[in-house]
Scaffold this active site. Structure first.
Site, PDB file in Angstrom:
ATOM      1  N   CYS A   1       4.141  -2.193 -20.456  1.00  0.00           N
ATOM      2  CA  CYS A   1       3.296  -1.669 -19.383  1.00  0.00           C
ATOM      3  C   CYS A   1       3.797  -2.079 -18.005  1.00  0.00           C
ATOM      4  O   CYS A   1       3.164  -1.789 -17.003  1.00  0.00           O
ATOM      5  CB  CYS A   1       1.839  -2.104 -19.572  1.00  0.00           C
ATOM      6  SG  CYS A   1       1.608  -3.873 -19.403  1.00  0.00           S
TER       7      CYS A   1
ATOM      8  N   HIS B   1       0.830  -1.206   0.000  1.00  0.00           N
ATOM      9  CA  HIS B   1       0.000   0.000   0.000  1.00  0.00           C
ATOM     10  C   HIS B   1       0.867   1.259   0.000  1.00  0.00           C
ATOM     11  O   HIS B   1       0.550   2.246  -0.657  1.00  0.00           O
ATOM     12  CB  HIS B   1      -0.879   0.036   1.249  1.00  0.00           C
ATOM     13  CG  HIS B   1      -2.065  -0.844   1.141  1.00  0.00           C
ATOM     14  ND1 HIS B   1      -2.854  -0.866   0.020  1.00  0.00           N
ATOM     15  CD2 HIS B   1      -2.606  -1.720   2.001  1.00  0.00           C
ATOM     16  CE1 HIS B   1      -3.827  -1.722   0.208  1.00  0.00           C
ATOM     17  NE2 HIS B   1      -3.697  -2.264   1.397  1.00  0.00           N
TER      18      HIS B   1
HETATM   19  C1  PEP Z   1       3.819  -6.971 -15.362  1.00  0.00           C
HETATM   20  O1  PEP Z   1       3.923  -8.135 -14.986  1.00  0.00           O
HETATM   21  O2  PEP Z   1       4.777  -6.285 -15.793  1.00  0.00           O
HETATM   22  C2  PEP Z   1       2.518  -6.283 -15.295  1.00  0.00           C
HETATM   23  C3  PEP Z   1       2.343  -5.105 -15.838  1.00  0.00           C
HETATM   24  O3  PEP Z   1       1.513  -6.909 -14.627  1.00  0.00           O
HETATM   25  P1  PEP Z   1       1.415  -6.989 -13.020  1.00  0.00           P
HETATM   26  O4  PEP Z   1       2.497  -6.121 -12.452  1.00  0.00           O
HETATM   27  O5  PEP Z   1       0.055  -6.521 -12.660  1.00  0.00           O
HETATM   28  O6  PEP Z   1       1.629  -8.442 -12.779  1.00  0.00           O
END
Ligand code: PEP
Ligand code: MG
Length: 554
Positions: free
Chosen positions: A497, A199
């Site tokens: 991302c 958090h």
């Molecule tokens: C990742 O794995 O880079 C991603 C964007 O998904 P998460 O962090 O939600 O697993």
């Protein structure tokens, strides 16, 4: 932000830097303020004279704690804080927790001890579950501390009151504490515990507050000591002079002013376009799109809708939530990731119990093998919300390993009336076979957080392995290049991302590897925009070659 007065300089020559994991970039300098101590139980419990009275007192303390948290949730304007506080209040109102407290009192424990014991048992359960659930232990400790302080008549633990702004140093931050955090009062955060998805990290990013977690030596910092925090590098500098502190804060002020004025689409110095998108988890996050002038949302993590639930939300419930988010987009694209349950984000109704290795188990898209209706309900809800709002909605599946999975998901999404469907590349197999995936799917988005963990075989929650999870690892960059080049050959977009997309020095390299969009937290957009504007595409490619050759010390 004002410059804090320096009162107690640190001891010279003892240690100059402390390291942790930087979770929100930016610099700030000021005096340390230590978080108030947790209430301790006296060594000897007082004997229980009237068990009913103890039960009443314990229940009243838990109710008071829940009410206080709910009041703060209603009053806060900090993005994301209300949800966190409400979730913590739900813990305080949990009937099974109350049951455990009653049973401890029935066995002879006084109220405060019974609360402590019952919460301790829940704590052990969450820690056993690991990952995301283990990070919720902070919420549970917060409930315990507030209820115990009430029962023993002790001062409430929390964010300290000071006249001048300060650097907050805490063991970990309870969600309730984060509500009182404002950037004019708290200059930066340093916690001993926590991980990049705790958090503290999530809220610090949404506030744009420089923050470092897992700074294990921060316990040595003294009240009033003057320090400088670099939330990008994950470093605390001690022994800072008042002049240096003033200079750091002046520069940071200038940097923030320049950032707030930053506008326009992402592009290199010679005009090569790179879409700058946001990672969001709810409607509040979506509102930031216009504020930072991002071109849309590149990753809408939908699992927050499912967490803390015993079963999946109904289609109607989902439609109204998605509409709330889509309505903020004003014509900009939004990439929605379907539910990514499992490993660090387990869901009791979806993930199998007792998997020996959940990160390699039934998680992400794989949960649809056992429970396809959870995925089809979500696609149906997304489609309805898309029609109702007219938003530009792309969908993508997490944890896709093979071209067959990419094809299956893409067809399913198209059949639900979602015209643009893609796959996340988080597993090395998907990167190696990106061209095969792109034969069937409309776009790819690289999740570097998971791709790094699977490529380097290093648990992403393990702060101690941060060097292996470094997105500059040439092996990771190889897989990004392979995926991006497959996208260029197919004429389809390939974005990043994961957290790597938020790194200003890495952004030109990702572009040089062939990536077409970068998706990040709102606080990172201006710096990434500037980093791209400073270089040409040819320079990005040169820098990418250097990085692939490993010519950067990790
Ligand atoms: C990742 O794995 O880079 C991603 C964007 O998904 P998460 O962090 O939600 O697993
Ligand atoms: Mg992932």
């Amino acid at each position: 932000m004002t410059t804090p007065a320096a009162e107690v300089p640190g001891p010279p020559g003892v240690r100059s830097h402390l390291s942790g994991i930087g979770v929100c970039p930016g610099r700030a300098a000021g005096p340390v303020a230590l978080m108030g101590p947790r209430p301790q139980l006296p060594a000897e419990p007082s004997p229980v004279v009237d068990a009913d009275a103890e039960i009443q007192a314990a229940v009243a303390a838990m109710t008071l704690t829940a009410e206080d948290l709910e009041r703060r949730a209603a009053a806060t304007s900090v993005p994301g804080a209300a949800e966190v506080l409400e979730a913590t209040a739900m813990i305080a109102r949990d009937p099974s927790l109350e049951e455990a407290i009653r049973s401890a009192i029935a066995k002879g424990e006084p109220a405060a001890w019974a609360v402590d014991r019952a919460i301790d048992a829940f704590r052990a359960l969450l820690l056993d579950l690991g990952g995301y659930m283990a990070e919720r232990v902070g919420d549970l400790d917060d409930v315990r501390d507030r209820a115990v302080a009430t029962l023993l008549g002790l001062p409430m633990p929390g964010v300290p009151e000071r006249d001048a702004p300060y650097i907050l140093v805490a063991d970990d931050l309870a969600p309730a504490d984060t509500v009182t955090l404002t950037t004019d009062r708290v200059l930066a955060l340093v916690t001993l515990r926590g991980g990049p998805t705790s958090h503290t990290a999530i809220l610090a990013r949404s506030l744009g507050l420089p923050a470092i977690v897992a700074c294990t030596d921060a316990g040595s910092l003294r009240e009033g000591e003057l320090v400088e925090v670099d939330g990008g590098a994950g470093e605390v500098r001690v022994g800072v002079t008042p002049d240096e502190a003033a200079d750091t804060n002046r520069r940071e002020q200038d940097r923030r002013a320049a950032k707030a004025a930053s506008r326009g689409p992402g592009r290199t110095a010679d005009g090569h376009p790179v879409a700058l998108l946001l990672n969001i988890g709810d409607a509040t996050g979506a509102a930031a799109v216009a504020k930072v002038d991002a071109e849309g949302v590149g990753l809408f993590r939908t699992e927050f809708l499912y967490l803390d639930r015993q079963d999946a939300p109904s289609v109607d419930e989902q439609v109204s939530l998605y509409m709330g988010v889509f309505n903020q987009m004003a014509g900009r694209k939004i990439v929605v990731r379907t539910l990514d349950a499992g490993a660090d984000k387990p869901l009791p109704f979806l993930n199998p119990e007792g998997e020996p290795n959940p990160a390699l188990g039934v998680r992400g898209l794989r949960t649809a093998r056992r429970s396809p209706e959870v995925l089809t309900d979500q696609l149906a809800a997304l489609s309805l919300a898309q029609t109702a709002t007219g938003a530009v909605v792309w969908v993508m599946a997490p944890m896709v390993a093979t071209a067959a999975e990419a094809r299956w998901f893409t067809d399913l999404a198209h059949d639900h009336g979602l015209p643009v469907a893609g796959a996340m590349v988080e597993i090395p197999a998907a990167a190696l076979r990106a061209a095969d995936l792109l034969a069937y799917t409309d776009f790819l988005s690289i999740g570097t957080n998971d791709l790094a963990q699977y490529t380097l075989a290093a648990d992403r929650m393990a702060g101690a392995l941060a060097d292996l999870l470094d997105p500059w690892q040439p092996a990771l960059l190889d897989l990004i290049r392979l995926t991006a080049q497959a996208g260029l050959a197919a004429g389809k977009s390939v974005g990043v991302c994961g957290e790597a997309a938020a790194s200003p020095p890495l952004a030109p390299i990702l572009v040089g590897l062939g990536v077409t969009s970068l998706s990040m937290s709102a606080s990172a957009v201006a710096d990434v925009r500037d980093a791209l504007a400073a270089v040409t595409l040819a320079q990005c490619r040169e820098m990418a070659n250097e990085a692939l050759a490993g010519r950067r010390s990790l």
